[in-house]
Motif scaffolding. Structure first.
Motif, mmCIF file in Angstrom:
data_model
loop_
_atom_site.group_PDB
_atom_site.id
_atom_site.type_symbol
_atom_site.label_atom_id
_atom_site.label_comp_id
_atom_site.label_asym_id
_atom_site.label_seq_id
_atom_site.Cartn_x
_atom_site.Cartn_y
_atom_site.Cartn_z
ATOM 1 N N GLN A 1 -3.924 -5.063 -8.700
ATOM 2 C CA GLN A 1 -5.303 -4.742 -8.339
ATOM 3 C C GLN A 1 -5.383 -4.219 -6.911
ATOM 4 O OE1 GLN A 1 -6.974 -8.595 -9.098
ATOM 5 N NE2 GLN A 1 -7.783 -8.001 -11.110
ATOM 6 N N TYR A 2 -4.598 -4.804 -6.016
ATOM 7 C CA TYR A 2 -4.545 -4.350 -4.631
ATOM 8 C C TYR A 2 -4.089 -2.896 -4.578
ATOM 9 C CZ TYR A 2 -3.040 -4.079 0.268
ATOM 10 O OH TYR A 2 -2.865 -3.699 1.566
ATOM 11 N N MET A 3 -3.010 -2.587 -5.290
ATOM 12 C CA MET A 3 -2.485 -1.222 -5.298
ATOM 13 C C MET A 3 -3.508 -0.251 -5.879
ATOM 14 S SD MET A 3 1.621 -1.615 -6.083
ATOM 15 C CE MET A 3 1.406 -2.103 -7.764
ATOM 16 N N ASP A 4 -4.195 -0.654 -6.935
ATOM 17 C CA ASP A 4 -5.213 0.203 -7.547
ATOM 18 C C ASP A 4 -6.344 0.517 -6.563
ATOM 19 O OD1 ASP A 4 -3.741 0.166 -9.906
ATOM 20 O OD2 ASP A 4 -5.055 -1.300 -10.903
ATOM 21 N N VAL A 5 -6.796 -0.494 -5.829
ATOM 22 C CA VAL A 5 -7.883 -0.298 -4.870
ATOM 23 C C VAL A 5 -7.434 0.630 -3.744
ATOM 24 C CG1 VAL A 5 -9.257 -1.456 -3.084
ATOM 25 C CG2 VAL A 5 -9.115 -2.441 -5.371
ATOM 26 N N VAL A 6 -6.236 0.420 -3.229
ATOM 27 C CA VAL A 6 -5.734 1.262 -2.135
ATOM 28 C C VAL A 6 -5.686 2.721 -2.567
ATOM 29 C CG1 VAL A 6 -3.672 1.831 -0.772
ATOM 30 C CG2 VAL A 6 -4.485 -0.539 -0.902
ATOM 31 N N VAL A 7 -5.107 2.981 -3.725
ATOM 32 C CA VAL A 7 -4.976 4.363 -4.200
ATOM 33 C C VAL A 7 -6.358 4.963 -4.478
ATOM 34 C CG1 VAL A 7 -4.109 5.820 -6.078
ATOM 35 C CG2 VAL A 7 -2.638 4.062 -5.070
ATOM 36 N N ASP A 8 -7.233 4.209 -5.122
ATOM 37 C CA ASP A 8 -8.571 4.712 -5.430
ATOM 38 C C ASP A 8 -9.324 5.099 -4.156
ATOM 39 O OD1 ASP A 8 -10.980 5.075 -7.230
ATOM 40 O OD2 ASP A 8 -11.716 3.488 -5.888
ATOM 41 N N ARG A 9 -9.330 4.208 -3.162
ATOM 42 C CA ARG A 9 -10.058 4.493 -1.918
ATOM 43 C C ARG A 9 -9.395 5.628 -1.149
ATOM 44 N NH1 ARG A 9 -12.186 1.014 -4.720
ATOM 45 N NH2 ARG A 9 -14.152 0.085 -4.130
ATOM 46 N N ALA A 10 -8.081 5.677 -1.130
ATOM 47 C CA ALA A 10 -7.384 6.764 -0.433
ATOM 48 C C ALA A 10 -7.739 8.107 -1.050
ATOM 49 C CB ALA A 10 -5.875 6.537 -0.470
ATOM 50 N N ARG A 11 -7.754 8.176 -2.369
ATOM 51 C CA ARG A 11 -8.123 9.431 -3.036
ATOM 52 C C ARG A 11 -9.563 9.811 -2.736
ATOM 53 N NH1 ARG A 11 -4.935 8.233 -8.491
ATOM 54 N NH2 ARG A 11 -3.071 9.432 -7.993
ATOM 55 N N ALA B 1 0.841 -1.204 0.000
ATOM 56 C CA ALA B 1 0.000 0.000 0.000
ATOM 57 C C ALA B 1 0.874 1.251 0.000
ATOM 58 C CB ALA B 1 -0.925 -0.005 1.213
ATOM 59 N N ARG B 2 1.908 1.261 0.827
ATOM 60 C CA ARG B 2 2.823 2.400 0.897
ATOM 61 C C ARG B 2 3.464 2.653 -0.472
ATOM 62 N NH1 ARG B 2 4.688 4.078 5.571
ATOM 63 N NH2 ARG B 2 4.558 2.029 6.529
ATOM 64 N N PHE B 3 3.906 1.574 -1.118
ATOM 65 C CA PHE B 3 4.521 1.690 -2.442
ATOM 66 C C PHE B 3 3.512 2.225 -3.457
ATOM 67 C CE2 PHE B 3 5.369 -0.225 -6.635
ATOM 68 C CZ PHE B 3 6.564 0.423 -6.923
ATOM 69 N N ALA B 4 2.291 1.718 -3.419
ATOM 70 C CA ALA B 4 1.261 2.150 -4.374
ATOM 71 C C ALA B 4 0.985 3.643 -4.239
ATOM 72 C CB ALA B 4 -0.025 1.355 -4.157
ATOM 73 N N LEU B 5 0.870 4.116 -3.017
ATOM 74 C CA LEU B 5 0.596 5.537 -2.782
ATOM 75 C C LEU B 5 1.774 6.395 -3.241
ATOM 76 C CD1 LEU B 5 -1.081 5.052 0.694
ATOM 77 C CD2 LEU B 5 -2.237 5.848 -1.393
ATOM 78 N N TRP B 6 2.978 5.949 -2.951
ATOM 79 C CA TRP B 6 4.182 6.672 -3.382
ATOM 80 C C TRP B 6 4.261 6.706 -4.910
ATOM 81 C CZ3 TRP B 6 8.245 4.488 -6.165
ATOM 82 C CH2 TRP B 6 9.326 5.337 -6.380
ATOM 83 N N ARG B 7 4.033 5.559 -5.528
ATOM 84 C CA ARG B 7 4.130 5.438 -6.981
ATOM 85 C C ARG B 7 3.134 6.338 -7.714
ATOM 86 N NH1 ARG B 7 3.188 -0.336 -9.824
ATOM 87 N NH2 ARG B 7 3.335 0.315 -11.980
#
Length: 151
Positions: A121-131, A19-25
């Motif tokens: 898909q996990y990274m996409d969901v984390v970023v989408d929900r965080a936004r 999740a941390r990597f996805a948000l950073w990326r």
């Protein structure tokens, strides 16, 4: 303005790092905080918030699979505080977890989203929900609508 805090209550450290990597990326500027148990998060957020010492998270990812009560006590505790009740809680269980649990949504979770199978898909969901949820929280925290202290 401080970056939003995204809080994860998750027993799997690798999931948190993904999740941390996805948000950073995705260049999503935030502070990712992590607790591996809900009681520690409640203890940190609720009493100190009353003293005005803790910036509330913009949203919370809650993995209910590691808790005896599926996270219900955590959601109810967050909803009991005057300021914390507005923090969006996304229930984010592993894909082998039971289907949607209405009690968690009725208690105040904003969404119930199973963790996807693939890392992308996990990274996409984390970023989408965080936004999505951090943006809504920031709008509610504008000075004209800000609540005073916890009750």
């Amino acid at each position: 303005m401080k970056p939003p805090i995204i809080l994860m209550i998750e027993s799997n450290g690798e999931a948190v790092e993904l999740a941390r990597f996805a948000l950073w990326r995705q260049n999503f500027h935030c502070v990712l905080q992590w607790y591996d148990e809900a009681d520690a998060a409640i203890e940190r957020l609720l009493p100190r918030r009353q003293e005005g010492q803790v910036q509330l998270p913009g949203m919370i990812f809650l993995d209910p699979g590691m808790m005896e009560n599926n996270g219900l006590d955590f959601i109810e505790a967050m909803r009991a505080g005057r300021n914390t009740r507005a923090v969006p809680i996304v229930v984010f269980p592993d894909s082998d977890y039971p289907p949607e649990m209405p009690a968690l949504l009725e208690a105040g979770a904003v969404e119930y989203v199973l963790k996807p199978e693939t890392a992308q898909q996990y990274m996409d969901v984390v970023v989408d929900r965080a936004r999505r949820w951090s943006k809504r929280r920031r709008r509610r925290d504008s000075p004209a609508v800000k609540a005073d202290g916890d009750g």
